[in-house]
Design an enzyme around this catalytic site. Structure first.
Site, mmCIF file in Angstrom:
data_model
loop_
_atom_site.group_PDB
_atom_site.id
_atom_site.type_symbol
_atom_site.label_atom_id
_atom_site.label_comp_id
_atom_site.label_asym_id
_atom_site.label_seq_id
_atom_site.Cartn_x
_atom_site.Cartn_y
_atom_site.Cartn_z
ATOM 1 N N LEU A 125 0.843 -1.197 0.000
ATOM 2 C CA LEU A 125 0.000 0.000 0.000
ATOM 3 C C LEU A 125 0.884 1.254 0.000
ATOM 4 C CD1 LEU A 125 -2.766 1.459 0.331
ATOM 5 C CD2 LEU A 125 -2.517 1.150 2.798
ATOM 6 N N GLU A 127 3.672 4.118 -0.276
ATOM 7 C CA GLU A 127 4.594 4.563 -1.332
ATOM 8 C C GLU A 127 5.505 5.647 -0.753
ATOM 9 O OE1 GLU A 127 2.268 5.669 -4.748
ATOM 10 O OE2 GLU A 127 1.497 3.620 -4.968
ATOM 11 N N ILE A 157 7.863 -2.522 2.344
ATOM 12 C CA ILE A 157 7.029 -3.716 2.190
ATOM 13 C C ILE A 157 7.569 -4.904 2.997
ATOM 14 C CG2 ILE A 157 5.967 -5.303 0.514
ATOM 15 C CD1 ILE A 157 5.003 -2.246 0.503
ATOM 16 N N ARG A 243 -4.829 -4.559 11.893
ATOM 17 C CA ARG A 243 -4.357 -3.787 13.055
ATOM 18 C C ARG A 243 -4.450 -4.603 14.341
ATOM 19 N NH1 ARG A 243 -6.938 1.673 10.573
ATOM 20 N NH2 ARG A 243 -5.021 2.182 9.440
ATOM 21 N N GLY A 339 18.182 -0.788 34.985
ATOM 22 C CA GLY A 339 19.284 0.160 35.164
ATOM 23 C C GLY A 339 20.236 0.097 33.972
ATOM 24 N N GLU A 363 1.024 -0.026 9.918
ATOM 25 C CA GLU A 363 -0.423 -0.291 9.794
ATOM 26 C C GLU A 363 -1.236 0.865 10.395
ATOM 27 O OE1 GLU A 363 -1.809 -4.233 9.948
ATOM 28 O OE2 GLU A 363 0.050 -5.023 9.103
ATOM 29 N N SER A 366 -0.154 6.117 15.365
ATOM 30 C CA SER A 366 -1.101 6.413 16.460
ATOM 31 C C SER A 366 -1.998 7.592 16.091
ATOM 32 C CB SER A 366 -0.341 6.726 17.750
ATOM 33 O OG SER A 366 0.212 5.544 18.262
HETATM 34 C C1 LIG Z 1 9.052 -1.819 9.562
HETATM 35 C C2 LIG Z 1 7.929 -1.314 8.704
HETATM 36 C C3 LIG Z 1 7.165 -2.222 7.992
HETATM 37 C C4 LIG Z 1 6.143 -1.758 7.152
HETATM 38 N N1 LIG Z 1 5.428 -2.665 6.412
HETATM 39 C C5 LIG Z 1 4.550 -2.216 5.482
HETATM 40 C C6 LIG Z 1 3.912 -3.111 4.566
HETATM 41 O O1 LIG Z 1 4.114 -4.332 4.610
HETATM 42 N N2 LIG Z 1 3.073 -2.605 3.635
HETATM 43 C C7 LIG Z 1 2.813 -1.275 3.543
HETATM 44 O O2 LIG Z 1 2.041 -0.894 2.667
HETATM 45 N N3 LIG Z 1 3.389 -0.389 4.391
HETATM 46 C C8 LIG Z 1 4.255 -0.830 5.359
HETATM 47 N N4 LIG Z 1 4.881 0.055 6.206
HETATM 48 C C9 LIG Z 1 4.610 1.480 6.059
HETATM 49 C C10 LIG Z 1 3.833 2.079 7.223
HETATM 50 O O3 LIG Z 1 2.517 1.620 7.237
HETATM 51 C C11 LIG Z 1 3.964 3.605 7.118
HETATM 52 O O4 LIG Z 1 5.296 3.922 7.486
HETATM 53 C C12 LIG Z 1 2.971 4.345 7.992
HETATM 54 O O5 LIG Z 1 1.667 4.188 7.501
HETATM 55 C C13 LIG Z 1 3.278 5.855 8.081
HETATM 56 O O6 LIG Z 1 3.505 6.402 6.815
HETATM 57 P P1 LIG Z 1 4.832 7.284 6.574
HETATM 58 O O7 LIG Z 1 5.988 6.505 7.076
HETATM 59 O O8 LIG Z 1 4.846 7.706 5.166
HETATM 60 O O9 LIG Z 1 4.664 8.527 7.537
HETATM 61 P P2 LIG Z 1 3.869 9.892 7.207
HETATM 62 O O10 LIG Z 1 2.501 9.573 6.714
HETATM 63 O O11 LIG Z 1 4.723 10.748 6.379
HETATM 64 O O12 LIG Z 1 3.735 10.499 8.655
HETATM 65 C C14 LIG Z 1 4.801 11.184 9.323
HETATM 66 C C15 LIG Z 1 4.244 11.680 10.660
HETATM 67 O O13 LIG Z 1 3.171 12.634 10.428
HETATM 68 C C16 LIG Z 1 2.002 12.196 11.086
HETATM 69 N N5 LIG Z 1 0.835 12.580 10.295
HETATM 70 C C17 LIG Z 1 0.616 12.367 8.982
HETATM 71 N N6 LIG Z 1 -0.586 12.863 8.619
HETATM 72 C C18 LIG Z 1 -1.138 13.392 9.743
HETATM 73 C C19 LIG Z 1 -2.372 14.044 10.033
HETATM 74 N N7 LIG Z 1 -3.323 14.241 9.101
HETATM 75 N N8 LIG Z 1 -2.612 14.457 11.309
HETATM 76 C C20 LIG Z 1 -1.680 14.233 12.281
HETATM 77 N N9 LIG Z 1 -0.488 13.627 12.056
HETATM 78 C C21 LIG Z 1 -0.234 13.205 10.816
HETATM 79 C C22 LIG Z 1 2.144 10.686 11.215
HETATM 80 O O14 LIG Z 1 1.318 10.172 12.245
HETATM 81 C C23 LIG Z 1 3.623 10.566 11.513
HETATM 82 O O15 LIG Z 1 3.870 10.820 12.867
HETATM 83 C C24 LIG Z 1 5.872 -0.381 7.080
HETATM 84 C C25 LIG Z 1 6.636 0.524 7.827
HETATM 85 C C26 LIG Z 1 7.663 0.085 8.620
HETATM 86 C C27 LIG Z 1 8.476 1.079 9.384
#
Ligand SMILES: Cc1cc2nc3c(=O)[nH]c(=O)nc-3n(C[C@H](O)[C@H](O)[C@H](O)COP(=O)(O)OP(=O)(O)OC[C@H]3O[C@@H](n4cnc5c(N)ncnc54)[C@H](O)[C@@H]3O)c2cc1C
Length: 384
Positions: A125, A127, A157, A243, A339, A363, A366
């Site tokens: 999902l 990008e 991914i 989730r 500690g 996924e 918070s």
């Molecule tokens: C180890 C790992 C495994 C993963 N596995 C998968 C997978 O198998 N498939 C897949 O598709 N994805 C996967 N992901 C991706 C993961 O789901 C995303 O990293 C996550 O959804 C957050 O997206 P981002 O990293 O682009 O952060 P961003 O969306 O850029 O967010 C950055 C910060 O801004 C905050 N933020 C963004 N928008 C808002 C808003 N409107 N209001 C308040 N705060 C906001 C976020 O909460 C975060 O704190 C994985 C990630 C990791 C680290």
């Protein structure tokens, strides 16, 4: 909380607990250091029926209920969170949407291999420029008559490189927003699916997470989940379900950290007595114990909602939000109870502290869980 589980659930829990203690836990620290993916362990998980836990029997699955699946994730995460995430992802973001939205032909083609562990699954999902705002994805698909062609880049991914079948979201036209998105099952062995080198992560080091390029990737015409243009709904329903697995992973990591802290507090002597006899430490352990039980109760309640209700977004978001935030509090306290030794790689809490960190991020962060809950509250307020 054993009394909340029936005989069958307890039997599976005990089986997974024994397997995790004997086969998974002993190599966890080494795999954390080497980053080696435990291929043989996943083959065994398949043989035990743990990779297609909610897949119907007719497609080679174990056909178990959601709580049994969550209890199994917790047990594996207690031993090694890297193994738990690979197992959870195959079950929840790959098998589950195929069962829910796939045609009979698709179910017959993909599920037996996934459920038996011959192939691992995943979900594409995210990008590089579309994370929390997943509807902004730009991976394109086009109709080529008897097949689809996908082009784009997917980030982060899980089970990348080691997995074979991936539920992948792509759009016919980014200007259509969520309405342009469709969901496909991509076979990574087809031409045009290129996994980059796995990311160097803070934790979950034995789980493979990769960037993926889709370059004229060919997808069979019937490998569409649901109707064309309904892919974003497929993704949201899948995340509502998956989730719960991440919340279970958080509970498992927390329980491991709690047990380590309890043991250490009993054995460590300072000021002439074991540190558990200092009320500040005992109270901290009491809080950890209570928070853990609260997270598990919320999780099992959300699992019931997922079995009984058509929509359970708010229940899943609450469980994921609370369990993952709780997990980060508990691992931090576990390090504090140790500690200076908590800061050393000699003690498991150091790894648990790093593994826990991602649970509030993937996924849905918070903040995203709060958005889901708040949206439900706004709808509710409109009814008052
Ligand atoms: C180890 C790992 C495994 C993963 N596995 C998968 C997978 O198998 N498939 C897949 O598709 N994805 C996967 N992901 C991706 C993961 O789901 C995303 O990293 C996550 O959804 C957050 O997206 P981002 O990293 O682009 O952060 P961003 O969306 O850029 O967010 C950055 C910060 O801004 C905050 N933020 C963004 N928008 C808002 C808003 N409107 N209001 C308040 N705060 C906001 C976020 O909460 C975060 O704190 C994985 C990630 C990791 C680290």
């Amino acid at each position: 909380m054993d009394y909340l589980l029936d005989e069958q659930q307890l039997m599976v829990r005990d089986m997974v607990r024994a397997f995790a203690a004997e086969q998974v836990a002993p190599g966890a620290a080494d795999r954390d250091r080497s980053g080696e993916f435990p291929t043989e362990l996943f083959a065994e998980l398949g043989e035990l029926g743990l990779l297609g836990m909610m897949v119907p029997d007719q497609y080679g699955g174990a056909e178990m209920d959601v709580v049994t699946y969550l209890v199994s994730v917790e047990e594996l995460a207690y031993a090694d969170a890297s193994v738990a995430v690979g197992m959870s992802v195959t079950n929840s973001v790959c098998c589950w949407p195929i069962v829910k939205f796939g045609s009979e032909t698709l179910c017959r083609r993909f599920l037996p291999e996934l459920a038996s562990g011959q192939a691992l699954g995943g979900f594409m999902l995210t990008e590089p420029h579309a994370g929390s705002d997943a509807a902004a994805l730009t991976t394109r698909y086009r109709d080529e008559g008897d097949h689809w062609i996908l082009n784009g880049a997917k980030a982060w991914i899980t089970n990348g490189v080691v997995g074979r079948y991936f539920v992948c979201l792509a759009t016919a036209d980014p200007s259509l927003g969520a309405k342009g998105i469709s969901a496909f099952v991509v076979d990574a062995q087809q031409d045009g699916v290129v996994f980059n080198k796995p990311e160097e992560k803070m934790g979950l080091r034995a789980s493979k997470t990769c960037m993926v390029s889709l370059e004229e990737a060919r997808v069979d015409k019937d490998a569409l989940l649901g109707e064309e243009g309904q892919g974003f709904k497929v993704a949201l329903a899948t995340l509502d379900h998956s989730r719960l697995g991440i919340a279970a992973q958080a509970v498992g990591i927390s329980r491991a950290a709690f047990d380590e802290a309890l043991r250490y507090a009993r054995d460590r002597q300072q000021f002439g007595k074991s540190i558990i006899s200092h009320q500040a430490i005992a109270f901290r352990l009491a809080e950890m114990d209570t928070e853990l039980a609260a997270a598990r109760a919320l999780l099992w309640t959300a699992a019931q909602a997922s079995e009984k209700l058509r929509r359970h977004s708010r229940d899943s978001a609450r469980a994921k939000l609370y369990a993952s935030e709780m997990c980060n509090r508990v691992v931090e306290w576990a390090v504090q109870v140790h500690g200076g030794y908590g800061y050393s790689k000699e003690y498991p809490v150091e790894r648990l502290y790093r593994d826990a960190r991602v649970t509030t991020i993937y996924e849905g962060t918070s903040e995203v869980q709060k958005m889901v809950i708040a949206r439900a509250l706004v709808d509710e307020a409109a009814q008052l």
